[in-house]
Design a protein around this motif. Structure first.
Motif, mmCIF file in Angstrom:
data_model
loop_
_atom_site.group_PDB
_atom_site.id
_atom_site.type_symbol
_atom_site.label_atom_id
_atom_site.label_comp_id
_atom_site.label_asym_id
_atom_site.label_seq_id
_atom_site.Cartn_x
_atom_site.Cartn_y
_atom_site.Cartn_z
ATOM 1 N N TYR A 107 60.557 54.502 50.612
ATOM 2 C CA TYR A 107 61.564 54.530 49.551
ATOM 3 C C TYR A 107 62.128 55.942 49.373
ATOM 4 O O TYR A 107 63.349 56.146 49.429
ATOM 5 N N PHE A 108 61.252 56.928 49.168
ATOM 6 C CA PHE A 108 61.722 58.287 48.903
ATOM 7 C C PHE A 108 62.400 58.917 50.124
ATOM 8 O O PHE A 108 63.403 59.612 49.984
ATOM 9 N N GLN A 109 61.894 58.647 51.317
ATOM 10 C CA GLN A 109 62.528 59.195 52.512
ATOM 11 C C GLN A 109 63.888 58.552 52.750
ATOM 12 O O GLN A 109 64.822 59.213 53.192
ATOM 13 N N GLY A 110 64.010 57.274 52.457
ATOM 14 C CA GLY A 110 65.309 56.604 52.558
ATOM 15 C C GLY A 110 66.318 57.197 51.585
ATOM 16 O O GLY A 110 67.500 57.331 51.906
ATOM 17 N N ASN A 155 69.771 59.339 52.625
ATOM 18 C CA ASN A 155 70.990 58.662 52.154
ATOM 19 C C ASN A 155 71.138 57.245 52.689
ATOM 20 O O ASN A 155 72.253 56.768 52.894
ATOM 21 N N GLN A 156 70.011 56.563 52.900
ATOM 22 C CA GLN A 156 70.051 55.156 53.302
ATOM 23 C C GLN A 156 70.302 54.264 52.083
ATOM 24 O O GLN A 156 70.831 53.178 52.212
ATOM 25 N N TRP A 157 69.869 54.713 50.925
ATOM 26 C CA TRP A 157 70.079 53.998 49.672
ATOM 27 C C TRP A 157 70.026 54.999 48.536
ATOM 28 O O TRP A 157 69.604 56.134 48.714
ATOM 29 N N MET A 163 64.319 47.684 46.777
ATOM 30 C CA MET A 163 64.109 47.657 48.223
ATOM 31 C C MET A 163 64.204 46.230 48.769
ATOM 32 O O MET A 163 64.741 46.014 49.856
ATOM 33 N N ARG A 164 63.706 45.266 48.041
ATOM 34 C CA ARG A 164 63.824 43.868 48.483
ATOM 35 C C ARG A 164 65.287 43.464 48.573
ATOM 36 O O ARG A 164 65.711 42.850 49.555
ATOM 37 N N THR A 165 66.054 43.818 47.565
ATOM 38 C CA THR A 165 67.474 43.473 47.552
ATOM 39 C C THR A 165 68.201 44.124 48.727
ATOM 40 O O THR A 165 68.970 43.464 49.431
#
Length: 158
Positions: free
Chosen positions: A17-20, A24-26, A58-60
């Motif tokens: 989550y934090f690396q994404g 800038n993946q989310w 993250m699921r969404t």
């Protein structure tokens, strides 16, 4: 499933989550100071609410790319999800930020197996208690590649 595997799944979720967010993946929910707000509103369970908010986001996001009905890092079988939530309930010393100080380094430390490159979602195998550590290493490889290549090669389970 032992506590060590449960903790490693939780840590990998948090690191991804934090690396994404860093890659800038989310978008980060922390840009709105979500953890502080949830801890204020729910003094006893704020960190669990924050964890669940991360999971839902993250699921969404992942459901846009992963085939319908498939499990993935942020959406595992109910019995696994219950065990992880109970683990967090029983270990109040664990916060999302204290579990993984450096998300990139954590993912790199787990991405230790050789895998084919992929630019799209990839099936990494079946979820089994006795193979979870290896499966988590494969998952880490694909997320690391996704962040480095700005792609959506998110791993999912058969």
């Amino acid at each position: 499933m032992n506590d060590n595997i449960l903790l490693n799944i939780i840590k990998l979720r948090i690191a991804v989550y934090f690396q994404g967010c860093n890659a800038n993946q989310w978008k980060s929910i922390e840009s709105n100071d979500a953890s502080t707000l949830l801890e204020y509103i729910f003094p006893k369970t704020g960190r669990l609410a924050y964890y669940n908010l991360i999971l839902e986001q993250m699921r969404t996001l992942h459901r846009e790319y992963i085939p319908a009905g498939q499990y993935f890092l942020f959406n595992m079988p109910v019995q696994f999800e219950e065990k992880m939530l109970n683990y967090l309930k029983n270990h109040p010393e664990h916060t999302m930020k204290s579990l993984v100080a450096d998300p990139e380094a954590f993912i790199s430390s787990w991405a230790t197996v050789a895998c084919d490159n992929s630019l799209s979602p990839v099936n990494v195998g079946a979820i089994k208690d006795n193979d979870m550590e290896l499966l988590l290493r494969v998952v880490a490889v694909y997320y690391k590649a996704a962040f480095e290549n700005h792609s959506y090669c998110y791993p999912y389970f058969s």
